[in-house]
Motif scaffolding. Structure first.
Motif, short mmCIF file in Angstrom:
data_model
loop_
_atom_site.label_atom_id
_atom_site.label_comp_id
_atom_site.label_asym_id
_atom_site.label_seq_id
_atom_site.Cartn_x
_atom_site.Cartn_y
_atom_site.Cartn_z
N GLY A 130 -66.48 -44.50 13.39
CA GLY A 130 -66.87 -45.71 14.11
C GLY A 130 -67.37 -45.47 15.51
O GLY A 130 -67.45 -46.42 16.30
N GLY A 131 -67.68 -44.23 15.85
CA GLY A 131 -68.15 -43.94 17.21
C GLY A 131 -67.07 -44.03 18.27
O GLY A 131 -67.37 -44.07 19.46
N ARG A 132 -65.80 -44.04 17.87
CA ARG A 132 -64.67 -44.14 18.79
C ARG A 132 -64.39 -42.75 19.37
O ARG A 132 -63.73 -41.92 18.75
CB ARG A 132 -63.46 -44.69 18.04
CG ARG A 132 -62.11 -44.48 18.70
CD ARG A 132 -61.86 -45.49 19.81
NE ARG A 132 -60.46 -45.44 20.20
CZ ARG A 132 -59.95 -44.58 21.07
NH1 ARG A 132 -60.74 -43.71 21.68
NH2 ARG A 132 -58.67 -44.60 21.38
N THR A 133 -64.94 -42.49 20.56
CA THR A 133 -64.87 -41.15 21.14
C THR A 133 -63.67 -40.98 22.05
O THR A 133 -63.06 -41.95 22.52
CB THR A 133 -66.16 -40.84 21.90
OG1 THR A 133 -66.39 -41.85 22.88
CG2 THR A 133 -67.34 -40.76 20.94
N LEU A 134 -63.35 -39.72 22.32
CA LEU A 134 -62.20 -39.36 23.14
C LEU A 134 -62.50 -39.64 24.62
O LEU A 134 -63.59 -39.35 25.10
CB LEU A 134 -61.90 -37.88 22.94
CG LEU A 134 -60.69 -37.28 23.64
CD1 LEU A 134 -59.40 -37.80 23.04
CD2 LEU A 134 -60.73 -35.75 23.53
N SER A 135 -61.51 -40.18 25.33
CA SER A 135 -61.66 -40.46 26.76
C SER A 135 -60.44 -39.97 27.52
O SER A 135 -59.43 -39.58 26.93
CB SER A 135 -61.83 -41.96 27.00
OG SER A 135 -60.60 -42.64 26.79
N LYS A 136 -60.55 -40.02 28.85
CA LYS A 136 -59.40 -39.59 29.65
C LYS A 136 -58.19 -40.49 29.42
O LYS A 136 -57.05 -40.02 29.48
CB LYS A 136 -59.77 -39.54 31.14
CG LYS A 136 -59.93 -40.89 31.82
CD LYS A 136 -60.13 -40.73 33.32
CE LYS A 136 -60.23 -42.09 34.00
NZ LYS A 136 -60.45 -41.98 35.45
N ASP A 137 -58.43 -41.77 29.13
CA ASP A 137 -57.31 -42.69 28.91
C ASP A 137 -56.51 -42.28 27.68
O ASP A 137 -55.28 -42.40 27.67
CB ASP A 137 -57.82 -44.12 28.74
CG ASP A 137 -58.39 -44.69 30.02
OD1 ASP A 137 -58.09 -44.15 31.11
OD2 ASP A 137 -59.16 -45.67 29.95
N ASP A 138 -57.20 -41.80 26.63
CA ASP A 138 -56.50 -41.33 25.44
C ASP A 138 -55.57 -40.17 25.78
O ASP A 138 -54.47 -40.05 25.24
CB ASP A 138 -57.50 -40.88 24.37
CG ASP A 138 -58.40 -41.99 23.89
OD1 ASP A 138 -57.88 -43.08 23.58
OD2 ASP A 138 -59.63 -41.78 23.85
N LEU A 139 -56.04 -39.30 26.66
CA LEU A 139 -55.25 -38.12 27.04
C LEU A 139 -54.16 -38.47 28.04
O LEU A 139 -53.05 -37.93 27.97
CB LEU A 139 -56.18 -37.05 27.62
CG LEU A 139 -57.30 -36.57 26.69
CD1 LEU A 139 -58.24 -35.62 27.45
CD2 LEU A 139 -56.73 -35.87 25.47
N ASP A 140 -54.46 -39.38 28.96
CA ASP A 140 -53.48 -39.73 30.00
C ASP A 140 -52.21 -40.33 29.42
O ASP A 140 -51.12 -40.16 29.97
CB ASP A 140 -54.09 -40.73 30.99
CG ASP A 140 -55.11 -40.09 31.92
OD1 ASP A 140 -55.20 -38.85 31.93
OD2 ASP A 140 -55.81 -40.84 32.63
N ASP A 142 -50.43 -39.53 26.87
CA ASP A 142 -49.44 -38.52 26.52
C ASP A 142 -49.32 -37.41 27.55
O ASP A 142 -48.35 -36.65 27.53
CB ASP A 142 -49.80 -37.89 25.16
CG ASP A 142 -49.44 -38.80 24.00
OD1 ASP A 142 -48.27 -38.79 23.58
OD2 ASP A 142 -50.33 -39.54 23.55
N PHE A 143 -50.32 -37.30 28.42
CA PHE A 143 -50.35 -36.21 29.39
C PHE A 143 -50.67 -36.78 30.77
O PHE A 143 -51.76 -36.56 31.31
CB PHE A 143 -51.39 -35.17 28.99
CG PHE A 143 -51.18 -34.58 27.62
CD1 PHE A 143 -50.35 -33.49 27.44
CD2 PHE A 143 -51.78 -35.15 26.51
CE1 PHE A 143 -50.13 -32.96 26.17
CE2 PHE A 143 -51.57 -34.64 25.24
CZ PHE A 143 -50.76 -33.53 25.07
N PRO A 144 -49.74 -37.54 31.36
CA PRO A 144 -50.04 -38.17 32.65
C PRO A 144 -50.12 -37.18 33.81
O PRO A 144 -50.83 -37.43 34.79
CB PRO A 144 -48.87 -39.13 32.84
CG PRO A 144 -47.76 -38.56 32.01
CD PRO A 144 -48.41 -37.91 30.84
N ASP A 145 -49.42 -36.04 33.70
CA ASP A 145 -49.34 -35.10 34.81
C ASP A 145 -49.92 -33.73 34.50
O ASP A 145 -50.41 -33.04 35.40
CB ASP A 145 -47.88 -34.93 35.26
CG ASP A 145 -47.25 -36.26 35.65
OD1 ASP A 145 -47.88 -36.98 36.45
OD2 ASP A 145 -46.15 -36.57 35.15
N MET A 146 -49.87 -33.31 33.24
CA MET A 146 -50.38 -31.99 32.86
C MET A 146 -51.90 -32.04 32.74
O MET A 146 -52.44 -32.87 32.01
CB MET A 146 -49.78 -31.56 31.52
CG MET A 146 -50.31 -30.23 31.00
SD MET A 146 -49.66 -29.85 29.34
CE MET A 146 -47.93 -29.61 29.75
#
Length: 545
Positions: A130-140, A142-146
């Motif tokens: 569906g064109g749903r691409t990865l963004s920083k929010d997806d990563l943040d 689970d990984f807010p500090d790393m």
């Protein structure tokens, strides 16, 4: 008998890749070189001594060790410490949740010191449902500090989380450099996470490197990835000055299991030349040699950053309309690079995917080589994926070697049909057309863009079937022999090493690979299932399954 063989191979298919004698019954090796090939009785009678080992292949197939025309060896040193997020079947990255789950799983099973970065490779935005691409929010989430960096499959960019963006100083105030991409959140200047092309270059250069204590260990591990694929000569396709120094230190420290050919990146060339003058290029030292110079002119077609004369059928990576990609440098700058390299007498590898980028390269060649356009300079057009027929004709005239990338027919063929249209996609990496013009193309994986798997590479050149099951350019299929030539004798010629590698002939290095089936005789659809049983470098086994 004065000098009997150390080893004689018999009992299987021995495919020489020498058109004059394509198959033999026996091959003898002494002192790391092939001493005889031919009928079993003749070779054994002439070469066997009291200490000679007779190796019965047991029906397996012996070929020349594979010569890698283009990949990124330096990345192999760190892949063991990174997360594979390739889309299936090469990895688990079927969608955004699957990618995040793979990152979480790696973090939970591999303790990462505070402040260290979690790195992944193989993210393919064209495969996201569906064109749903990865963004920083997806990563943040689970990984807010790393800090987390998820490398784009093109190797020309990455998706960074907020902590990684801060690490590399990228914010809403950061200006996008010419030829670069920093995708912003809709309606703002806030980075969304994806950074590509010239904006990514400083990030790539600053990626963590092994410590001096780790260099030999990581180098041997990286070379074992190549050896496991049957490769006895690896390619490092865009080497920065620090990469060259690392490879030379590791090699001097005993890391070299196979040969490695490195191509210094043009922007680092002056610094590299200060320690490696032009006359040192082309010579192996501890199995590492500088092969020439690398110039990169555009990005990747699947990332919509390759440079074309006509627009993509979809908008650009940052929503651009009528997007053709762009040239990060002026034509005059590229002309100057070509002239510098040609004046030094060094081979030149040119990354060019789109037909407009290839036009730029041909214009620069005409400028820099004006005194003799057709002299053999070992100029290689790396990828040449969307080359036009008229451009191929100029490759012949200018003696330019195309190094194709037929794995795109499988991994990205369906995306190319959407992005460029069926007609242009069908002429993707046109090996048949090139061979019919008299060119001797090579073919590569561009690892880590696609996995190191030479039998899968051969399969894509022979079958040209996409991930979705569509045939991408049936008229550009080649025979299994021609596909093997592109990673043996043709690739050796690309390095001017055809006199010592690429075929099984007396006097050449005993660089060998043993396969569990013969690519020339199995059903073409089964070529991808052939396994590497053993890889031999100069008579010594470096990998055994």
């Amino acid at each position: 008998m004065a000098d009997p063989a150390d080893t004689i191979y018999v009992g299987g298919d021995i495919v020489t890749m020498d058109r004059a004698a394509p198959a033999v019954q026996a091959l003898a090796v002494r002192g790391g070189r092939i001493t005889a090939v031919g009928d079993r009785a003749d070779v054994v009678a002439a070469q066997q001594g009291p200490a000679t080992e007779i190796v019965d292949l047991g029906g397996a197939t012996l070929l020349p060790g594979f010569v890698d025309p283009h990949s990124h060896y330096i990345n192999a040193l760190s892949v063991a410490n990174q997360v594979n997020v390739f889309a299936p079947p090469a990895g688990p990255g079927a969608d955004v949740p699957a990618i995040v789950a793979a990152l979480r799983g790696f973090r939970d099973s591999h303790p990462i010191p505070p402040g260290d970065m979690l790195v992944a490779y193989g993210y393919d935005d064209t495969m996201m449902p569906g064109g749903r691409t990865l963004s920083k929010d997806d990563l943040d989430a689970d990984f807010p500090d790393m800090p987390v960096l998820v490398g784009h499959v093109s190797m020309h960019g990455a998706v960074l989380n907020s902590a990684a963006l801060r690490t590399f100083g990228i914010s809403a105030e950061t200006q996008t450099p010419p030829g670069g991409v920093i995708v912003r959140k809709e309606g703002s200047n806030d980075p969304d996470g994806l950074v590509m092309e010239t904006a990514f270059l400083p990030i790539f250069a600053a990626m963590p490197k092994p410590t001096p204590a780790q260099e030999v260990e990581w180098s041997r591990a990286g070379q074992m990835l190549y050896a496991a694929a049957g490769i006895t000569t690896a390619h490092e396709g865009a080497s920065h000055a620090a990469d060259i120094a690392l490879m030379q230190r590791a090699a001097a420290g005993g890391a070299s299991l196979i040969d490695v050919v490195a191509y210094p990146f043009i922007l680092d060339l002056d610094e590299i030349l200060s320690a490696n003058p032009p006359e040192t290029f082309g010579r192996y030292v501890d199995r590492v040699k500088l092969g020439g110079v690398k110039v990169t002119l555009d990005g990747s077609p699947q990332g919509r950053t390759a440079y074309f004369t006509t627009p993509y059928l979809l908008e650009g990576p940052d929503g651009q309309r009528n997007w053709c990609g762009e040239l990060p440098f002026t034509q005059d700058t590229v002309n100057g690079w070509f002239k510098q390299v040609y004046d030094l007498g060094l081979p030149l590898d040119i990354h060019a995917n789109g037909d407009a980028a290839i036009d730029v390269a041909l214009t620069a060649h005409e400028f820099a080589a004006a005194e003799d356009l057709g002299r053999d300079r070992l100029t290689v057009m790396v990828h040449s994926q969307f080359v036009r027929r008229d451009q191929l004709a100029r490759y012949v005239e200018y003696r330019i070697i195309p190094s194709f990338f037929t794995e795109h027919t499988f991994y990205f063929g369906d995306a190319h049909v959407q992005l460029r249209g069926k007609e242009q996609a069908d002429f993707l990496s046109p090996m048949r057309a090139a061979i019919d013009l008299g060119l001797r193309p090579t073919n590569h994986t561009d690892f880590v863009v696609t996995p190191l798997d030479q039998m899968f590479l051969v399969w894509t050149a022979v079958n040209r079937i996409s991930r979705g099951g569509e045939v991408i350019g049936a008229d550009q299929r080649v025979t299994p022999w021609e596909a093997l030539e592109s990673i043996t004798i043709n690739a050796a010629a690309q390095y001017r090493e055809g006199d010592r590698k690429g075929s099984l002939e007396a006097g050449k290095l005993a660089d060998l690979v043993v396969l569990d089936a013969n690519p020339l005789t199995v059903d073409p659809m089964a070529i991808k299932d052939i396994a590497v049983l053993e890889t031999i470098k100069e008579g010594e086994t470096v990998y055994k399954a």
